[in-house]
Scaffold this active site. Structure first.
Site, PDB file in Angstrom:
ATOM      1  N   GLY A  47       0.881  -1.174   0.000  1.00 22.56           N
ATOM      2  CA  GLY A  47       0.000   0.000   0.000  1.00 22.56           C
ATOM      3  C   GLY A  47       0.903   1.204   0.000  1.00 22.56           C
ATOM      4  O   GLY A  47       1.872   1.258  -0.757  1.00 22.56           O
ATOM      5  N   CYS A  79       6.108  -5.430   0.252  1.00 23.09           N
ATOM      6  CA  CYS A  79       6.221  -4.101  -0.344  1.00 23.09           C
ATOM      7  C   CYS A  79       6.152  -3.002   0.730  1.00 23.09           C
ATOM      8  O   CYS A  79       7.075  -2.905   1.529  1.00 23.09           O
ATOM      9  CB  CYS A  79       5.179  -3.948  -1.446  1.00 23.09           C
ATOM     10  SG  CYS A  79       5.667  -2.728  -2.658  1.00 23.09           S
ATOM     11  N   ARG A 106      13.050   3.125  -0.831  1.00 18.94           N
ATOM     12  CA  ARG A 106      11.692   3.135  -1.406  1.00 18.94           C
ATOM     13  C   ARG A 106      11.720   3.454  -2.896  1.00 18.94           C
ATOM     14  O   ARG A 106      12.618   4.125  -3.369  1.00 18.94           O
ATOM     15  CB  ARG A 106      10.819   4.181  -0.692  1.00 18.94           C
ATOM     16  CG  ARG A 106      10.588   3.854   0.760  1.00 18.94           C
ATOM     17  CD  ARG A 106       9.757   4.957   1.423  1.00 18.94           C
ATOM     18  NE  ARG A 106       8.452   5.085   0.818  1.00 18.94           N
ATOM     19  CZ  ARG A 106       7.710   6.198   0.843  1.00 18.94           C
ATOM     20  NH1 ARG A 106       8.176   7.281   1.434  1.00 18.94           N
ATOM     21  NH2 ARG A 106       6.526   6.218   0.287  1.00 18.94           N
ATOM     22  N   HIS A 170       4.686  -8.375  -4.573  1.00 16.25           N
ATOM     23  CA  HIS A 170       3.332  -8.684  -4.086  1.00 16.25           C
ATOM     24  C   HIS A 170       2.925 -10.122  -4.406  1.00 16.25           C
ATOM     25  O   HIS A 170       2.243 -10.358  -5.396  1.00 16.25           O
ATOM     26  CB  HIS A 170       2.320  -7.757  -4.775  1.00 16.25           C
ATOM     27  CG  HIS A 170       2.349  -6.350  -4.318  1.00 16.25           C
ATOM     28  ND1 HIS A 170       1.556  -5.856  -3.307  1.00 16.25           N
ATOM     29  CD2 HIS A 170       3.091  -5.304  -4.735  1.00 16.25           C
ATOM     30  CE1 HIS A 170       1.792  -4.583  -3.122  1.00 16.25           C
ATOM     31  NE2 HIS A 170       2.727  -4.213  -3.985  1.00 16.25           N
ATOM     32  N   GLU A 172       0.680 -11.793  -3.099  1.00 19.26           N
ATOM     33  CA  GLU A 172      -0.781 -11.952  -2.937  1.00 19.26           C
ATOM     34  C   GLU A 172      -1.547 -11.556  -4.202  1.00 19.26           C
ATOM     35  O   GLU A 172      -2.744 -11.807  -4.294  1.00 19.26           O
ATOM     36  CB  GLU A 172      -1.263 -11.148  -1.716  1.00 19.26           C
ATOM     37  CG  GLU A 172      -1.438  -9.651  -1.915  1.00 19.26           C
ATOM     38  CD  GLU A 172      -0.132  -8.864  -2.003  1.00 19.26           C
ATOM     39  OE1 GLU A 172       0.961  -9.459  -1.965  1.00 19.26           O
ATOM     40  OE2 GLU A 172      -0.225  -7.629  -2.128  1.00 19.26           O
TER      41      GLU A 172
HETATM   42  N1  GLN Z   1       5.927   2.858  -2.880  1.00 22.10           N
HETATM   43  C1  GLN Z   1       5.154   2.402  -1.762  1.00 22.10           C
HETATM   44  C2  GLN Z   1       5.748   2.916  -0.437  1.00 22.10           C
HETATM   45  O1  GLN Z   1       6.809   3.454  -0.422  1.00 22.10           O
HETATM   46  C3  GLN Z   1       5.085   0.889  -1.724  1.00 22.10           C
HETATM   47  C4  GLN Z   1       4.307   0.406  -2.902  1.00 22.10           C
HETATM   48  C5  GLN Z   1       3.581  -0.875  -2.657  1.00 22.10           C
HETATM   49  O2  GLN Z   1       3.344  -1.300  -1.536  1.00 22.10           O
HETATM   50  N2  GLN Z   1       3.145  -1.443  -3.749  1.00 22.10           N
HETATM   51  O3  GLN Z   1       5.124   2.765   0.559  1.00 22.10           O
END
Ligand code: GLN
Length: 195
Positions: A47, A79, A106, A170, A172
């Site tokens: 997320g 993620c 990130r 991911h 999931e």
């Molecule tokens: N770019 C998001 C972050 O830094 C992570 C992206 C993701 O969970 N798909 O939180």
């Protein structure tokens, strides 16, 4: 049957819940501290890590999750969830849990909008595992007890630090449940020694 909590403040929650249920385990959407009660494992979903981190603080959930970790409860971050578990986040320090001995960077694959899918071979789990990367972080460095489980383009994308598992991508969002099965293996070990 294991009871697996999925942190449900923001992000890809229902996909994790569906995969857990597909494997015949009990999934709990964790929105408050009360929902953490009795979980044998906790998944932190993808997320937006800054949003989830702020909500964790606002809901007073940081310390209760750290307490669960001290009790040995296995945790799996995907993620944004990996970012929340990491001890260090390169060039910033937003609210997070800081439980895994590693540093992440990130949005480190391409531009912000980039997402892509690749087949990964993960020696301790299996071959041709589809990894979906969406504005994904990668693991920049790891502590000495951290096991590097997978790399992509020479970047670490899956690692285990004892009871903690974290991946950049991911699992999931595919039908492939092998990484979740690996995590449930960790949870079953925990249940065996603690329950
Ligand atoms: N770019 C998001 C972050 O830094 C992570 C992206 C993701 O969970 N798909 O939180």
């Amino acid at each position: 049957m294991a009871k697996i909590g999925v942190l449900a403040l923001q992000g890809a929650v229902k996909e994790h819940i569906q995969q857990i249920e597909t494997l015949g385990h009990d999934a709990v959407a964790v929105k408050t501290c009360d929902d953490l009660r009795g979980v044998d494992g906790l998944i932190l979903p993808g997320g937006e890590s800054t949003t989830i981190g702020k909500m964790l603080e606002r809901n007073d959930m940081v310390e209760p999750i750290k307490t669960l970790a001290q009790q040995g409860v296995p945790m799996f971050g995907t993620c944004a969830g990996l970012i929340l578990l990491a001890k260090n986040i390169k060039n910033s320090n937003p609210p997070h849990l800081g439980l895994m001995e590693l540093e992440v960077e990130r949005n480190s694959f391409g531009r912000q909008i980039d997402s892509f899918e690749v087949p990964l071979s993960i020696p301790s789990i299996g071959d041709e595992i589809t990894a979906v990367f969406i504005r994904a972080p990668h693991i920049v460095s790891v502590g000495e007890h951290v096991e590097i489980l997978a790399t992509y383009e020479e970047r670490i994308v899956l690692a285990r630090d004892g009871q903690f598992l974290g991946c950049s991508f991911h699992p999931e969002l595919t039908d492939d449940v092998r990484i979740l099965e690996y995590f449930i293996g960790m949870v079953n070990e925990f249940i065996k020694v603690s329950r």
